[in-house]
Design a protein around this motif. Structure first.
Motif, PDB file in Angstrom:
ATOM      1  N   HIS A  12       0.867  -1.177   0.000  1.00 56.35           N
ATOM      2  CA  HIS A  12       0.000   0.000   0.000  1.00 56.35           C
ATOM      3  C   HIS A  12       0.903   1.226   0.000  1.00 56.35           C
ATOM      4  O   HIS A  12       1.771   1.367   0.861  1.00 56.35           O
ATOM      5  N   LEU A  14      -5.330  -7.566   3.568  1.00 55.44           N
ATOM      6  CA  LEU A  14      -5.635  -6.152   3.804  1.00 55.44           C
ATOM      7  C   LEU A  14      -5.361  -5.732   5.249  1.00 55.44           C
ATOM      8  O   LEU A  14      -4.793  -4.648   5.471  1.00 55.44           O
ATOM      9  N   ARG A  67     -10.518 -12.470  -4.024  1.00 51.53           N
ATOM     10  CA  ARG A  67     -11.155 -11.693  -2.951  1.00 51.53           C
ATOM     11  C   ARG A  67     -10.764 -12.241  -1.576  1.00 51.53           C
ATOM     12  O   ARG A  67     -10.575 -11.471  -0.625  1.00 51.53           O
ATOM     13  N   VAL A 122      -7.317 -10.887  -0.815  1.00 52.08           N
ATOM     14  CA  VAL A 122      -7.375  -9.489  -0.389  1.00 52.08           C
ATOM     15  C   VAL A 122      -7.872  -9.386   1.055  1.00 52.08           C
ATOM     16  O   VAL A 122      -7.317  -8.636   1.867  1.00 52.08           O
ATOM     17  N   ARG A 123      -8.912 -10.148   1.393  1.00 57.72           N
ATOM     18  CA  ARG A 123      -9.451 -10.095   2.764  1.00 57.72           C
ATOM     19  C   ARG A 123      -8.407 -10.529   3.791  1.00 57.72           C
ATOM     20  O   ARG A 123      -8.357  -9.997   4.908  1.00 57.72           O
ATOM     21  N   TYR A 140      -2.850   0.238  -4.110  1.00 60.98           N
ATOM     22  CA  TYR A 140      -2.748  -1.084  -3.507  1.00 60.98           C
ATOM     23  C   TYR A 140      -2.246  -2.087  -4.546  1.00 60.98           C
ATOM     24  O   TYR A 140      -2.528  -1.958  -5.746  1.00 60.98           O
ATOM     25  N   ASN A 199      -4.884  -4.591  -8.271  1.00 62.22           N
ATOM     26  CA  ASN A 199      -5.369  -3.680  -7.244  1.00 62.22           C
ATOM     27  C   ASN A 199      -6.514  -4.332  -6.481  1.00 62.22           C
ATOM     28  O   ASN A 199      -6.861  -5.489  -6.716  1.00 62.22           O
ATOM     29  N   ARG A 200      -7.145  -3.595  -5.566  1.00 59.46           N
ATOM     30  CA  ARG A 200      -8.178  -4.186  -4.717  1.00 59.46           C
ATOM     31  C   ARG A 200      -9.377  -4.675  -5.520  1.00 59.46           C
ATOM     32  O   ARG A 200     -10.078  -5.603  -5.116  1.00 59.46           O
TER      33      ARG A 200
END
Length: 436
Positions: free
Chosen positions: A219, A402, A395, A398-399, A228, A243-244
């Motif tokens: 980040h 993050l 996803r 990312v979770r 990101y 990216n996100r």
């Protein structure tokens, strides 16, 4: 004088036992005599997978201009054996790649006073063991690597490099981060107050820190905007950064043709020319950099021109596609020729001060449909996003990552996140000395 029967029987029994004991030591079931010492094999394995306790150890470093032949000649190894060892090490290692200052270890048989093995440290992870008695048993191996995720963060005050090192980060991470965001952020334009946080693969060999692996997530807050990056492997392909939202960070063109420098003069319709002493348009971006700094092509394409061109000095022009063309002026040297096909990031020349120039710098230009455009402010569309069938997995990635990018610790271990996929190569168990 005669001996009594009892002492005679006792003496005979003792002779039989002694003879039997002698037979057990010299008969067919006795251990085969060997010229090797008999210290325990497993008890003294060293970093090269060899039983150092069985040998006299001579540690050394490759001298300046010293060759593989020089090292072994000092040990009395004949030339034909040296040739056989060099051939046996291929393709894992070429003996011509011996580097001055690198460590090596010679294992000498203490009974015969003859060298038995030579181990050479190729790099922090790999080594080669040369079997001087049986060259065909030479092998290249990788030392065991301990891997864990770690984070490092900081707020830029001077340069990204200085900030990373000042926060206990490895210097190589500065280059890795600039490569991750090469299409989004011009790292020459970082300013005080910009911040970053990275999750990366920290690696150690026998407790010693070695070069880090890939950046797993990052980040960067630059000029008030958040950027990101998440490393993700879709299917059997190479891992990329997204990216996100799952959009690829890769773009058609790099943001800048140099990795480390600063903008000394921007794209403008009115600039005072230091040589001509008059105001005129400057349809490019000048990057101040030392003479000899490598200049990379911002995209793949075909070289349209490579040579000297009046005020441009040594000049390279590359056509990337039907839309974009880039130019690189005032080079000290040119590494390509007209008609060459180049890859994105490939070195095409080096910073200089040829042509109409007052000092070493790169004048970088970009055309869109033949019209000059400002490469600093130009927005380019992304490459392919995460494939539909892998979006759920992305996803989840990312979770999981993050929270690591939003923590407060610096260079802290991250043991609970899902580990990236890698193949661990370890050294062989060592030579079977008892059979030789």
């Amino acid at each position: 004088m005669s001996c009594s029967p009892q002492p005679v029987r006792l003496l005979a029994l003792l002779l039989i036992v002694a003879g039997g004991g002698l037979a057990c030591q010299t008969g067919a079931t006795a251990p085969t005599p060997t010229n090797e010492p008999t210290a325990t094999f497993e008890a003294s394995m060293d970093r090269y997978g060899l039983p150092a306790g069985r040998y006299q150890i001579e540690d050394g470093r490759v001298g300046r201009a010293e060759t593989f032949s020089d090292v072994l000649d000092e040990q009395g190894v004949d030339y034909q054996t040296i040739l056989n060892l060099a051939e046996a090490a291929r393709p894992g290692f070429e003996v011509t790649d011996l580097r001055a200052g690198r460590r090596y270890r010679v294992y000498v048989n203490p009974w015969l006073q003859q060298p038995r093995y030579l181990a050479y440290q190729i790099d922090a992870l790999r080594y080669v063991v040369f079997d001087l008695r049986h060259p065909d048993r030479t092998y290249v191996a990788t030392r065991s690597v301990t891997r864990q995720w770690a984070t490092v963060s900081g707020t830029v005050e001077g340069s990204l490099y200085e900030t990373l090192v000042g926060n206990d980060g490895h210097p190589l991470l500065a280059l890795r981060l600039s490569e991750v965001f090469a299409w989004q952020i011009d790292f020459f334009r970082l300013r005080a107050g910009d911040s970053f946080r990275l999750v990366y693969e920290a690696r150690a060999v026998e407790g010693d820190t070695v070069q880090p692996g890939d950046i797993v997530a990052a980040h960067v807050r630059h000029r008030g905007e958040d950027y990101y990056a998440f490393r993700f492997e879709a299917g059997a392909g190479d891992a990329e950064y997204f990216n996100r939202a799952g959009q690829s960070l890769r773009r058609q063109l790099l943001k800048a043709p140099l990795q480390y420098s600063r903008i000394s003069s921007g794209y403008t319709n009115r600039r005072y020319h230091p040589v001509l002493k008059e105001y005129r348009p400057h349809r490019g971006v000048d990057y101040a950099a030392p003479r000899g700094t490598p200049v990379r092509s911002v995209g793949g394409g075909v070289v349209q021109r490579a040579g000297y061109k009046g005020p441009n000095g040594n000049y390279v022009k590359i056509r990337h596609n039907g839309t974009y063309t880039s130019g690189y002026l005032h080079l000290s040297q040119i590494s390509v020729t007209s008609g060459d096909r180049v890859q994105q990031g490939e070195t095409i020349g080096y910073v200089g001060s040829t042509g109409r120039s007052t000092g070493p710098h790169l004048d970088y230009r970009l055309w869109k449909h033949g019209t000059p455009v400002n490469p600093v402010t130009l927005e380019l569309p992304p490459s392919q996003p995460v494939p539909l069938q892998y979006q759920d997995a992305f996803r989840e990635t990312v979770r999981a990552l993050l929270p690591r990018l939003e923590g407060a610790s610096v260079f802290a271990r991250v043991p609970s996140a899902p580990e990236p996929r890698w193949t661990e190569r370890t050294a062989p168990a060592g030579p079977q000395l008892a059979s030789r």
